[in-house]
Scaffold this motif. Sequence first.
Motif, short mmCIF file in Angstrom:
data_model
loop_
_atom_site.label_atom_id
_atom_site.label_comp_id
_atom_site.label_asym_id
_atom_site.label_seq_id
_atom_site.Cartn_x
_atom_site.Cartn_y
_atom_site.Cartn_z
N SER A 1 0.83 -1.21 0.00
CA SER A 1 0.00 0.00 0.00
C SER A 1 0.86 1.26 0.00
CB SER A 1 -0.92 -0.01 1.23
OG SER A 1 -1.68 1.18 1.30
N ARG A 2 1.95 1.24 0.78
CA ARG A 2 2.82 2.41 0.84
C ARG A 2 3.58 2.60 -0.48
NH1 ARG A 2 3.41 5.14 5.24
NH2 ARG A 2 5.29 6.08 4.35
N GLN B 1 2.44 1.87 -3.39
CA GLN B 1 1.47 2.44 -4.32
C GLN B 1 1.19 3.91 -3.99
OE1 GLN B 1 -1.84 -0.25 -3.93
NE2 GLN B 1 -1.05 -1.67 -5.47
N ASP B 2 1.01 4.22 -2.70
CA ASP B 2 0.68 5.59 -2.31
C ASP B 2 1.84 6.55 -2.60
OD1 ASP B 2 -1.76 4.68 -1.43
OD2 ASP B 2 -1.15 4.52 0.69
N ASP B 3 3.07 6.09 -2.39
CA ASP B 3 4.24 6.94 -2.62
C ASP B 3 4.71 6.89 -4.07
OD1 ASP B 3 4.25 7.69 0.00
OD2 ASP B 3 5.73 6.22 0.65
N GLU B 4 3.98 6.15 -4.91
CA GLU B 4 4.29 6.07 -6.34
C GLU B 4 5.76 5.71 -6.58
OE1 GLU B 4 3.11 9.96 -7.63
OE2 GLU B 4 1.07 9.31 -8.06
#
Length: 281
Positions: free
Chosen positions: A18-19, A21-24
Amino acid sequence: MINLDNKKIIRLFKRLKSRIQDDEVPALGAQLTYYLILAFFPFLIFLLTILSHTSLSSADIMLRLSTIIPDQSFELVSGTINDVIENGSTSLLSFGIIGTLWTASNGVAAIIKGLNKAYDQSENRSFFKLRGFAILITIFLSLGIVLALVLLVFGEILGNYIFSIFGLSDIFKVFWGFVRLLSPVFLLIIVFILFYKYAPNKRLHFKEVLPGSIFTTSAWIIISLLFSYYINNFGNYTKTYGSLGGIIILLIWLYISSIIILIGGELNATLAFDRKTFKRR
């Protein structure tokens, strides 16, 4: 039935995913690759300038580099470095070492931005302090590589000399052989520990950055060797990209390396946030 430890591992992987993905991270890795390709050759020139003051030759470092970088990219790298060395004087390289070091530190500075994003930290350090730290990391990384090469190239000679003085048995020779081969791995872990600890704009302890350092070192070595093996035996980018094949392969390798380094930082950050959440409970 899934036990408690397995549940923790699964939860950790989910949060890490998830991190990422969130931080691209993939997009950030592409940006980092741009800076790394600009810093790659200046860093090698800086490293070869240091090696010129030791008993190691440029051929030694290029030989070790050939085991990690695919053949097509290695031909490009070695050809470029040889042109720089042959067409430029040593005094000119020494005189321009500050500019070379400044350019080589751009990649480190880009990684620092990525690690700050992993910890959700804004950068409030001054430009000169941040750049000075990036240059310092570049120097330590270069010295670590030189030390690892010295142990790999001259480790056997040094070991035989020590064994002859103290009259040690063959068992110690075997032990020294393992130490000599594993020393670059441990040196790389130490470099990443120091980097992950001091690079983000956040106070961290050594134990908090150890998991990511071990992951980054092991993953980078294994994946680099597998990628090199695949390209050398199965992938032929020259047919698709022609003379640009070596550059494309080098870009892909640097992109993979960027992703691994950023994931190592994300792993440390995920574990840190998990510990913080656990303390609140």
